[in-house]
Design a protein around this motif. Structure first.
Motif, short mmCIF file in Angstrom:
data_model
loop_
_atom_site.label_atom_id
_atom_site.label_comp_id
_atom_site.label_asym_id
_atom_site.label_seq_id
_atom_site.Cartn_x
_atom_site.Cartn_y
_atom_site.Cartn_z
N THR A 85 0.80 -1.23 0.00
CA THR A 85 0.00 0.00 0.00
C THR A 85 0.83 1.28 0.00
O THR A 85 0.33 2.32 -0.44
N ILE A 86 2.06 1.23 0.46
CA ILE A 86 2.87 2.45 0.57
C ILE A 86 4.14 2.36 -0.27
O ILE A 86 4.40 3.23 -1.11
N ILE A 87 4.95 1.34 -0.06
CA ILE A 87 6.28 1.30 -0.68
C ILE A 87 6.20 1.18 -2.21
O ILE A 87 6.78 1.99 -2.92
N LEU A 88 5.51 0.18 -2.71
CA LEU A 88 5.46 -0.02 -4.17
C LEU A 88 4.71 1.09 -4.90
O LEU A 88 5.21 1.61 -5.90
N PRO A 89 3.50 1.51 -4.44
CA PRO A 89 2.86 2.64 -5.13
C PRO A 89 3.67 3.93 -5.03
O PRO A 89 3.72 4.71 -5.97
N GLY A 90 4.33 4.16 -3.89
CA GLY A 90 5.15 5.35 -3.75
C GLY A 90 6.34 5.35 -4.68
O GLY A 90 6.71 6.38 -5.25
N THR A 91 6.93 4.18 -4.89
CA THR A 91 8.05 4.06 -5.82
C THR A 91 7.60 4.31 -7.26
O THR A 91 8.26 5.04 -8.00
N VAL A 92 6.48 3.74 -7.64
CA VAL A 92 5.96 3.95 -9.00
C VAL A 92 5.61 5.41 -9.22
O VAL A 92 5.93 6.00 -10.27
N TYR A 93 4.97 6.02 -8.24
CA TYR A 93 4.57 7.42 -8.36
C TYR A 93 5.80 8.33 -8.41
O TYR A 93 5.82 9.32 -9.15
N THR A 94 6.83 8.01 -7.67
CA THR A 94 8.07 8.78 -7.71
C THR A 94 8.76 8.61 -9.07
O THR A 94 9.31 9.57 -9.61
N LEU A 95 8.72 7.40 -9.62
CA LEU A 95 9.34 7.16 -10.93
C LEU A 95 8.67 7.95 -12.05
O LEU A 95 9.31 8.34 -13.01
N ILE A 96 7.37 8.19 -11.92
CA ILE A 96 6.66 8.97 -12.94
C ILE A 96 7.23 10.38 -13.02
O ILE A 96 7.34 10.96 -14.11
N LEU A 97 7.61 10.96 -11.90
CA LEU A 97 8.14 12.32 -11.88
C LEU A 97 9.64 12.41 -12.08
O LEU A 97 10.19 13.51 -12.13
N THR A 98 10.32 11.28 -12.20
CA THR A 98 11.78 11.29 -12.28
C THR A 98 12.29 11.97 -13.54
O THR A 98 13.22 12.78 -13.48
#
Length: 171
Positions: free
Chosen positions: A133-146
């Motif tokens: 619920t936190i780690i994987l969605p947060g990583t994907v969402y951060t990668l979108i803005l990279t």
């Protein structure tokens, strides 16, 4: 001196975005970690020492306003800046694969370490739930803005290097 002033301004603008705009674009309770993108991008472009310094101060700014403990984000930012800037001095800066992969790894490690320090010490041991619920969605969402953030930091760094070269009268 100009580099310190510009990067401080970028760090403060990033903090304002994280504390205001990104509050409204959270998805499923997860917000992107733009400070981590800034730390990784800057350390790839400028090296381990400057990346670690930026990571420490960006993390300290997050600790003061968002953190449960003062020093946790600062330590994690310092480590991310140091280890991302250490081995990658000679690479093609225009390549977006390296920043994407490093942000993904750092985001996973950053959030896992944050879980261990913040939740595990309070006897909240639902690691699989936290991961899904936190780690994987947060990583994907951060990668979108990279890619947009790396492009911005890359442009600022090129502009600052041009100014620094003209002041030193090199080449």
């Amino acid at each position: 001196m100009l580099r310190i002033a510009i990067m401080s301004a970028v760090m403060i603008v990033n903090f304002v975005l994280q504390s205001s705009l990104f509050q409204y674009i959270e998805i499923l309770g997860v917000r992107p970690n733009s400070a981590l993108i800034l730390i990784v991008s800057y350390s790839i472009l400028r090296g381990d020492v400057e990346g670690a310094l930026l990571g420490f101060f960006a993390g300290l700014l997050q600790d003061v306003y968002f953190g449960s403990y003062v020093g946790l984000h600062a330590l994690l930012g310092l480590l991310a800046g140091y280890f991302c800037g250490k081995p990658f001095k000679d690479f093609f800066r225009e390549n977006y694969f390296l920043p994407l992969s490093l942000v993904a790894v750092c985001s996973l490690l950053f959030q896992t370490a944050y879980y261990a320090a913040d939740f595990l010490f309070r006897a909240k041991t639902e690691f699989l739930f936290y991961t899904s619920t936190i780690i994987l969605p947060g990583t994907v969402y951060t990668l979108i803005l990279t890619v947009p953030f790396y492009s911005l930091v890359y442009g600022i760094n090129n502009w600052l290097e041009t100014i620094e070269k003209s002041k030193r009268k090199l080449f």
